[in-house]
Design a protein around this motif. Structure first.
Motif, PDB file in Angstrom:
ATOM      1  N   SER A  33       7.235  22.966  76.100  1.00  0.00           N
ATOM      2  CA  SER A  33       6.903  24.183  76.851  1.00  0.00           C
ATOM      3  C   SER A  33       7.641  25.410  76.335  1.00  0.00           C
ATOM      4  O   SER A  33       7.305  26.542  76.708  1.00  0.00           O
ATOM      5  CB  SER A  33       7.196  23.988  78.347  1.00  0.00           C
ATOM      6  OG  SER A  33       8.545  23.634  78.561  1.00  0.00           O
ATOM      7  N   LEU A  91      -3.122  19.688  75.306  1.00  0.00           N
ATOM      8  CA  LEU A  91      -2.439  20.789  75.984  1.00  0.00           C
ATOM      9  C   LEU A  91      -3.449  21.696  76.667  1.00  0.00           C
ATOM     10  O   LEU A  91      -4.533  21.957  76.125  1.00  0.00           O
ATOM     11  CB  LEU A  91      -1.630  21.611  74.974  1.00  0.00           C
ATOM     12  CG  LEU A  91      -0.665  20.855  74.051  1.00  0.00           C
ATOM     13  CD1 LEU A  91      -0.085  21.810  73.013  1.00  0.00           C
ATOM     14  CD2 LEU A  91       0.442  20.213  74.861  1.00  0.00           C
ATOM     15  N   TYR A  94      -1.720  26.815  79.712  1.00  0.00           N
ATOM     16  CA  TYR A  94      -0.480  27.484  79.283  1.00  0.00           C
ATOM     17  C   TYR A  94      -0.348  28.860  79.937  1.00  0.00           C
ATOM     18  O   TYR A  94      -1.267  29.676  79.924  1.00  0.00           O
ATOM     19  CB  TYR A  94      -0.476  27.643  77.765  1.00  0.00           C
ATOM     20  CG  TYR A  94       0.694  28.453  77.240  1.00  0.00           C
ATOM     21  CD1 TYR A  94       1.963  27.906  77.168  1.00  0.00           C
ATOM     22  CD2 TYR A  94       0.508  29.767  76.813  1.00  0.00           C
ATOM     23  CE1 TYR A  94       3.035  28.644  76.690  1.00  0.00           C
ATOM     24  CE2 TYR A  94       1.568  30.517  76.328  1.00  0.00           C
ATOM     25  CZ  TYR A  94       2.839  29.947  76.270  1.00  0.00           C
ATOM     26  OH  TYR A  94       3.897  30.680  75.803  1.00  0.00           O
ATOM     27  N   ASN A  96       2.630  32.136  80.433  1.00  0.00           N
ATOM     28  CA  ASN A  96       3.918  32.701  80.027  1.00  0.00           C
ATOM     29  C   ASN A  96       4.060  34.062  80.690  1.00  0.00           C
ATOM     30  O   ASN A  96       3.368  35.011  80.333  1.00  0.00           O
ATOM     31  CB  ASN A  96       3.990  32.832  78.503  1.00  0.00           C
ATOM     32  CG  ASN A  96       5.331  33.355  78.038  1.00  0.00           C
ATOM     33  OD1 ASN A  96       6.356  33.141  78.688  1.00  0.00           O
ATOM     34  ND2 ASN A  96       5.345  34.045  76.914  1.00  0.00           N
ATOM     35  N   SER A 107       7.230  29.957  82.440  1.00  0.00           N
ATOM     36  CA  SER A 107       6.241  29.450  81.492  1.00  0.00           C
ATOM     37  C   SER A 107       6.067  27.960  81.726  1.00  0.00           C
ATOM     38  O   SER A 107       7.020  27.254  82.079  1.00  0.00           O
ATOM     39  CB  SER A 107       6.683  29.709  80.044  1.00  0.00           C
ATOM     40  OG  SER A 107       5.669  29.312  79.145  1.00  0.00           O
ATOM     41  N   VAL A 109       3.138  24.383  80.767  1.00  0.00           N
ATOM     42  CA  VAL A 109       1.948  23.868  80.104  1.00  0.00           C
ATOM     43  C   VAL A 109       1.672  22.463  80.622  1.00  0.00           C
ATOM     44  O   VAL A 109       2.597  21.723  80.969  1.00  0.00           O
ATOM     45  CB  VAL A 109       2.125  23.865  78.563  1.00  0.00           C
ATOM     46  CG1 VAL A 109       3.219  22.895  78.133  1.00  0.00           C
ATOM     47  CG2 VAL A 109       0.819  23.565  77.845  1.00  0.00           C
TER      48      VAL A 109
END
Length: 374
Positions: A33, A91, A94, A96, A107, A109
């Motif tokens: 991550s 993945l 995500y 951030n 953040s 994922v």
């Protein structure tokens, strides 16, 4: 000594289906991550990309190398992308977020380990001033904005996805993983198979005494190096495993210094006196201040750093000559009350450190766990 890269060399050819998920796998996924996957991994939790493809896209340009936070991260991503064990994990989701106004850095994922089993990896503190200030805000604020966001992230993932979850993170990320697991609703909590906190802070006594925390204790796996500083902040009701590190002091926070023995950590029975020293010193310092004083001190110190106009600690360090002058000038121009509080607190910190320097042999009375004895 063997570390995660040796583990990948030894175990990387076996998929999770052929060899069960273990503690070292959790550490590696917690670290993923930290990668700046912006424009590579979708924010859509259902739009997936394999670790192999994400790695290829990440290293397609040299510009991304400058965004890597810690030495060893680039090698880790490449090694995972080349291994049978990790390359086909997917993945998604995500995010951030760095919000200076809220003093929040967050953040995370989602990593699909296998069918109907996903690892939510929460990023720890990066090198931004915002991220570090939020960490120190723990001393007077609860919950933190990032903790609340971590909980919402889990709730949204649980709503969109079927199956079970494993939560984990390194540093502050470990704290976020534990927070999300204990404050989510009971139905989501039933779907959590495990929570991994890698050298992340604990919580105050009011939190660890809650029934939801107690109900999760058997699923929380906490790991700290023998001279842990960050991981010893606040309280841990769960047992923790002491991991042997090849580094010293603060640098033991680096997961690449953690020693691995085949598919588990090399462990020790006790913490070092260094860890006890910092634990006792910070505890004594904080006990001498009320909540408003802690808040004023932290905001005052970070306002000095913000006046350098640099946004990361790396930038401050690179420009240390000019920044030193700016900080002292800003301190001089501060209102008398704030300036006096900062100076008196720093002097008190020195006093607390001196008091504890010769009184650190009574080691921590917290729970310890050595998996070698199992």
């Amino acid at each position: 000594m063997p570390n995660v890269f040796d583990y990948l060399d030894w175990r990387g050819d076996l998929s999770i289906k052929n060899d069960a998920f273990n503690d070292v796998d959790a550490l590696i996924l917690s670290r993923l991550s930290y990668f700046p996957f912006d424009d590579i991994v979708s924010a859509d939790i259902n739009d997936k990309i394999t670790i192999k493809n994400a790695s290829e896209n990440f290293f397609a340009t040299d510009l991304n190398n400058d965004k890597i936070l810690w030495e060893g991260d680039a090698e880790l991503l490449k090694a995972c992308a080349e291994s049978e064990r990790f390359k086909n994990m997917k993945l998604s989701g995500y995010v951030n977020i760095v919000e200076r106004e809220k003093q929040m850095q967050f953040s995370a994922v989602v990593i699909e380990i296998a069918d109907n089993c996903r690892y939510i990896s929460y990023r720890g503190t990066d090198n931004t001033l915002v991220g570090w200030q939020e960490d120190f805000n723990m001393y007077y604020m609860f919950p933190l904005p990032s903790q609340q966001t971590a909980l919402k992230y889990l709730e949204q993932a649980a709503k969109s996805l079927n199956g079970t979850f494993i939560l984990g993170g390194h540093s502050k990320g470990g704290n976020l993983a534990v927070y999300a697991s204990i404050f989510c609703n009971p139905e989501i909590r039933k779907r959590i198979d495990g929570v991994y906190n890698h050298d992340g802070p604990g919580f105050d006594k009011e939190v660890i005494e809650q029934n939801s925390y107690k109900s999760m204790i058997s699923k929380i796996h906490t790991y700290v190096p023998q001279s842990s500083i960050f991981g010893m902040m606040f309280e841990h009701a769960e047992e923790y495993t002491i991991v042997k590190s090849t580094q010293k002091g603060f640098l033991q926070h680096d997961i690449y210094s953690w020693e691995i023995k085949r598919n588990h950590f090399e462990t020790l029975n006790t913490m070092t006196n260094t860890s006890a020293f910092f634990d006792h010193t910070l505890t004594e310092l904080v006990s001498d201040m009320d909540e408003q004083q802690r808040k004023a001190f932290i905001e005052g110190v970070f306002s000095l750093l913000e006046n350098t106009e640099d946004k990361t600690f790396n930038e401050i360090a690179e420009n240390w000559k000019s920044n030193s002058g700016k900080i002292f000038k800003s301190l001089k121009n501060m209102d008398n009350k704030t300036r006096s509080l900062i100076i008196s607190t720093l002097l008190n910190l020195i006093r607390c450190a001196k008091n504890n320097f010769s009184d650190i042999n009574p080691l921590l009375k917290k729970n310890r766990k050595n998996k070698d004895n199992k």
